[in-house]
Design a protein around this motif. Structure first.
Motif, short mmCIF file in Angstrom:
data_model
loop_
_atom_site.label_atom_id
_atom_site.label_comp_id
_atom_site.label_asym_id
_atom_site.label_seq_id
_atom_site.Cartn_x
_atom_site.Cartn_y
_atom_site.Cartn_z
N PRO A 49 0.82 -1.21 0.00
CA PRO A 49 0.00 0.00 0.00
C PRO A 49 0.86 1.27 0.00
N ALA A 50 0.38 2.27 -0.72
CA ALA A 50 1.12 3.53 -0.80
C ALA A 50 0.45 4.65 -0.01
N THR A 51 -0.86 4.53 0.22
CA THR A 51 -1.58 5.58 0.95
C THR A 51 -1.54 5.29 2.45
N ASP A 52 -1.70 6.34 3.24
CA ASP A 52 -1.74 6.16 4.69
C ASP A 52 -2.92 5.30 5.12
N LEU A 53 -4.07 5.51 4.48
CA LEU A 53 -5.24 4.71 4.81
C LEU A 53 -5.02 3.24 4.44
N GLY A 54 -4.38 2.99 3.31
CA GLY A 54 -4.08 1.62 2.90
C GLY A 54 -3.12 0.95 3.86
N LYS A 55 -2.13 1.69 4.33
CA LYS A 55 -1.17 1.15 5.30
C LYS A 55 -1.87 0.82 6.62
N PHE A 56 -2.73 1.72 7.07
CA PHE A 56 -3.47 1.48 8.31
C PHE A 56 -4.38 0.27 8.17
N PHE A 57 -5.10 0.20 7.05
CA PHE A 57 -6.00 -0.94 6.84
C PHE A 57 -5.23 -2.25 6.75
N SER A 58 -4.07 -2.24 6.13
CA SER A 58 -3.28 -3.48 6.04
C SER A 58 -2.83 -3.92 7.43
N CYS A 59 -2.52 -2.98 8.31
CA CYS A 59 -2.15 -3.34 9.69
C CYS A 59 -3.32 -3.99 10.41
N VAL A 60 -4.49 -3.39 10.32
CA VAL A 60 -5.67 -3.91 11.01
C VAL A 60 -6.04 -5.27 10.43
N LEU A 61 -6.11 -5.36 9.11
CA LEU A 61 -6.46 -6.62 8.46
C LEU A 61 -5.43 -7.70 8.78
N GLY A 62 -4.17 -7.32 8.80
CA GLY A 62 -3.11 -8.29 9.10
C GLY A 62 -3.21 -8.84 10.51
N VAL A 63 -3.42 -7.98 11.48
CA VAL A 63 -3.51 -8.44 12.88
C VAL A 63 -4.66 -9.42 13.05
#
Length: 162
Positions: A49-63
């Motif tokens: 992910p390149a966007t801040d929202l995409g990075k945040f969502f990948s963290c939540v989805l990953g956990v």
């Protein structure tokens, strides 16, 4: 159950892919690929992910997604252990080993039920403490990293600097 974990995994992958398609403007197949690579903890680094929202969502989805996969692995391991125990019990019965207990079968099951309840309660407490420890360690690590590092870059194993 294992079936629930499998269904939820597909919900995480397909739902996550829909979100990433919108946030990162990726085509749906690339988004599915990214979700599978991330949730299986492979992390090739070719898509991230390149966007801040995409990075945040990948963290939540990953956990939550990785925890879900861990649950599925635990369910399979428990089923295998139960099958092994059942096989061992069948082997003992056929080899002529007898039980030393003189209590009727119905009397023996009641203490076992309370023991099972204690085990479940113990596992719930252990899971809650583990989750609390995990959140604490992630938070402490992020705070430490942000104070030690001079720039605002970090990595999640995708091969990119975020």
């Amino acid at each position: 159950t294992l079936a629930t974990c499998v269904v939820l995994f597909f919900v995480f992958v397909l739902g996550g892919a829909a979100v990433f398609s919108g946030i990162e403007q990726w085509d749906y197949l690339t988004s599915v690929y990214f979700c599978v690579v991330m949730l299986t903890t492979v992390g090739y680094g070719d898509v991230s992910p390149a966007t801040d929202l995409g990075k945040f969502f990948s963290c939540v989805l990953g956990v939550f997604g990785i925890a879900l996969i861990g649950s599925a692995i635990g369910i399979v391991a428990t089923a295998m252990a139960d099958a092994f125990e059942s096989f061992s019990d069948d082997t003992e019965e056929t080899s002529g080993t007898t039980s030393l207990s003189v209590l009727p079968q119905s009397s023996q099951s009641k203490p076992r039920a309370s023991r099972a309840e204690k085990i479940i309660q113990s596992r719930r407490i252990s899971l809650l403490l583990s989750l609390l420890y995990f959140v604490l360690m992630i938070t402490a690590s992020a705070l430490l990293f942000s104070t030690v590092e001079s720039d605002d870059k970090m990595t999640l194993g995708f091969g990119d600097a975020m």
